[in-house]
Design a protein around this motif. Structure first.
Motif, PDB file in Angstrom:
ATOM      1  N   UNK A  23       0.839  -1.207   0.000  1.00 53.07           N
ATOM      2  CA  UNK A  23       0.000   0.000   0.000  1.00 53.07           C
ATOM      3  C   UNK A  23       0.868   1.249   0.000  1.00 53.07           C
ATOM      4  N   UNK A  24       1.923   1.271   0.803  1.00 53.18           N
ATOM      5  CA  UNK A  24       2.816   2.425   0.817  1.00 53.18           C
ATOM      6  C   UNK A  24       3.452   2.634  -0.549  1.00 53.18           C
ATOM      7  N   UNK A  25       3.876   1.551  -1.191  1.00 50.91           N
ATOM      8  CA  UNK A  25       4.491   1.666  -2.517  1.00 50.91           C
ATOM      9  C   UNK A  25       3.497   2.245  -3.526  1.00 50.91           C
ATOM     10  N   UNK A  26       2.239   1.843  -3.449  1.00 47.82           N
ATOM     11  CA  UNK A  26       1.218   2.369  -4.365  1.00 47.82           C
ATOM     12  C   UNK A  26       0.993   3.855  -4.119  1.00 47.82           C
ATOM     13  N   UNK A  27       0.915   4.263  -2.866  1.00 49.76           N
ATOM     14  CA  UNK A  27       0.718   5.680  -2.549  1.00 49.76           C
ATOM     15  C   UNK A  27       1.896   6.507  -3.058  1.00 49.76           C
ATOM     16  N   UNK A  28       3.106   6.021  -2.831  1.00 43.01           N
ATOM     17  CA  UNK A  28       4.289   6.759  -3.300  1.00 43.01           C
ATOM     18  C   UNK A  28       4.320   6.822  -4.830  1.00 43.01           C
ATOM     19  N   UNK A  29       3.921   5.748  -5.502  1.00 41.76           N
ATOM     20  CA  UNK A  29       3.855   5.738  -6.974  1.00 41.76           C
ATOM     21  C   UNK A  29       2.793   6.728  -7.454  1.00 41.76           C
ATOM     22  N   UNK A  30       1.672   6.797  -6.747  1.00 40.17           N
ATOM     23  CA  UNK A  30       0.602   7.743  -7.067  1.00 40.17           C
ATOM     24  C   UNK A  30       1.103   9.186  -6.969  1.00 40.17           C
ATOM     25  N   UNK A  31       1.819   9.521  -5.903  1.00 44.56           N
ATOM     26  CA  UNK A  31       2.337  10.886  -5.752  1.00 44.56           C
ATOM     27  C   UNK A  31       3.382  11.200  -6.828  1.00 44.56           C
ATOM     28  N   UNK A  32       4.216  10.246  -7.155  1.00 43.64           N
ATOM     29  CA  UNK A  32       5.190  10.449  -8.232  1.00 43.64           C
ATOM     30  C   UNK A  32       4.466  10.711  -9.552  1.00 43.64           C
ATOM     31  N   UNK A  33       3.398   9.968  -9.812  1.00 45.87           N
ATOM     32  CA  UNK A  33       2.617  10.150 -11.038  1.00 45.87           C
ATOM     33  C   UNK A  33       1.929  11.510 -11.052  1.00 45.87           C
ATOM     34  N   UNK A  34       1.412  11.929  -9.898  1.00 45.78           N
ATOM     35  CA  UNK A  34       0.796  13.264  -9.812  1.00 45.78           C
ATOM     36  C   UNK A  34       1.834  14.334 -10.142  1.00 45.78           C
ATOM     37  N   UNK A  35       2.988  14.285  -9.496  1.00 46.16           N
ATOM     38  CA  UNK A  35       4.025  15.299  -9.696  1.00 46.16           C
ATOM     39  C   UNK A  35       4.531  15.321 -11.131  1.00 46.16           C
ATOM     40  N   UNK A  36       4.543  14.180 -11.790  1.00 41.55           N
ATOM     41  CA  UNK A  36       5.007  14.086 -13.175  1.00 41.55           C
ATOM     42  C   UNK A  36       3.882  14.359 -14.175  1.00 41.55           C
ATOM     43  N   UNK A  37       2.653  14.516 -13.682  1.00 43.32           N
ATOM     44  CA  UNK A  37       1.476  14.665 -14.548  1.00 43.32           C
ATOM     45  C   UNK A  37       1.440  13.539 -15.580  1.00 43.32           C
ATOM     46  N   UNK A  38       1.677  12.323 -15.113  1.00 41.50           N
ATOM     47  CA  UNK A  38       1.780  11.139 -15.970  1.00 41.50           C
ATOM     48  C   UNK A  38       0.444  10.401 -15.986  1.00 41.50           C
ATOM     49  N   UNK A  39      -0.314  10.596 -17.050  1.00 38.31           N
ATOM     50  CA  UNK A  39      -1.655  10.026 -17.165  1.00 38.31           C
ATOM     51  C   UNK A  39      -1.661   8.516 -16.989  1.00 38.31           C
ATOM     52  N   UNK A  40      -0.810   7.809 -17.717  1.00 39.78           N
ATOM     53  CA  UNK A  40      -0.809   6.347 -17.642  1.00 39.78           C
ATOM     54  C   UNK A  40      -0.438   5.853 -16.250  1.00 39.78           C
ATOM     55  N   UNK A  41       0.545   6.488 -15.639  1.00 35.88           N
ATOM     56  CA  UNK A  41       0.949   6.084 -14.288  1.00 35.88           C
ATOM     57  C   UNK A  41      -0.172   6.359 -13.285  1.00 35.88           C
ATOM     58  N   UNK A  42      -0.861   7.486 -13.433  1.00 36.92           N
ATOM     59  CA  UNK A  42      -1.993   7.781 -12.561  1.00 36.92           C
ATOM     60  C   UNK A  42      -3.083   6.728 -12.732  1.00 36.92           C
ATOM     61  N   UNK A  43      -3.404   6.401 -13.953  1.00 39.86           N
ATOM     62  CA  UNK A  43      -4.444   5.409 -14.224  1.00 39.86           C
ATOM     63  C   UNK A  43      -4.104   4.058 -13.583  1.00 39.86           C
ATOM     64  N   UNK A  44      -2.829   3.712 -13.554  1.00 37.88           N
ATOM     65  CA  UNK A  44      -2.419   2.412 -13.015  1.00 37.88           C
ATOM     66  C   UNK A  44      -2.547   2.337 -11.493  1.00 37.88           C
ATOM     67  N   UNK A  88      -4.987  -4.413  -5.572  1.00 33.45           N
ATOM     68  CA  UNK A  88      -4.067  -3.574  -4.817  1.00 33.45           C
ATOM     69  C   UNK A  88      -4.141  -2.106  -5.214  1.00 33.45           C
ATOM     70  N   UNK A  89      -5.074  -1.773  -6.109  1.00 34.66           N
ATOM     71  CA  UNK A  89      -5.226  -0.383  -6.553  1.00 34.66           C
ATOM     72  C   UNK A  89      -6.090   0.409  -5.579  1.00 34.66           C
ATOM     73  N   UNK A  90      -5.953   1.719  -5.645  1.00 31.15           N
ATOM     74  CA  UNK A  90      -6.733   2.617  -4.795  1.00 31.15           C
ATOM     75  C   UNK A  90      -8.165   2.667  -5.318  1.00 31.15           C
ATOM     76  N   UNK A  91      -9.133   2.461  -4.417  1.00 28.59           N
ATOM     77  CA  UNK A  91     -10.528   2.568  -4.843  1.00 28.59           C
ATOM     78  C   UNK A  91     -11.243   3.755  -4.204  1.00 28.59           C
TER      79      UNK A  91
END
Length: 149
Positions: free
Chosen positions: A9-30, A112-115
């Motif tokens: 869960x921590x890894x997913x949250x950190x990946x989500x924040x990285x995707x937000x900061x990068x404005x990475x659509x595909x990474x956010x969707x994942x 394991x995705x955020x719902x």
């Protein structure tokens, strides 16, 4: 390792924040289930944000138009439920302001995705305050970020 273990869960949250900061659509969707919901306190238009596509587009808009960047201050992940809570800072660099708050996360146990995310702000957004945060809380002493970088 389970897809909703504390480490996952921590890894997913950190990946989500990285995707937000990068404005990475595909990474956010994942990071989200297709039907994910992001709840907010009153004051924003078109809330809650429903669906991974909407969430991704809204955060990309914030990066492009507000200069948004986010830092994670603290993360706590449950060992008994697919849930986590974090503290964050939302840096709105084009406005020279910041907002602090918490979010409660609920994860889908199969993917394991955020719902679901429930956002809570440290204080109502006050346009006269440069950084919206708790009054008299010693952010520096507690090790919080005092600027974006």
């Amino acid at each position: 390792m389970s897809k909703t273990s504390p480490a996952a869960m921590e890894a997913t949250i950190r990946r989500y924040f990285e995707a937000c900061n990068a404005a990475d659509h595909d990474a956010l969707m994942s990071c989200f289930t297709a039907d994910a919901v992001h709840y907010f306190p009153p004051g924003l238009p078109d809330i809650p944000w429903r669906g991974a596509e909407t969430i991704a587009h809204k955060w990309i808009w914030c990066v492009e138009n507000l200069g948004s960047q986010w830092t994670i201050e603290k993360i706590l992940c449950s060992s008994t439920a697919p849930e986590a809570v974090i503290e964050w800072t939302h840096w709105k660099r084009k406005q020279g302001t910041a907002l602090r708050g918490d979010e409660w996360y609920v994860f889908d146990t199969e993917s394991g995705r955020i719902k679901e995310i429930r956002a809570y702000y440290a204080a109502p957004a006050d346009p006269s305050v440069r950084i919206c945060e708790l009054v008299a809380f010693d952010y520096e002493k507690r090790g919080y970020h005092l600027s974006h970088k």
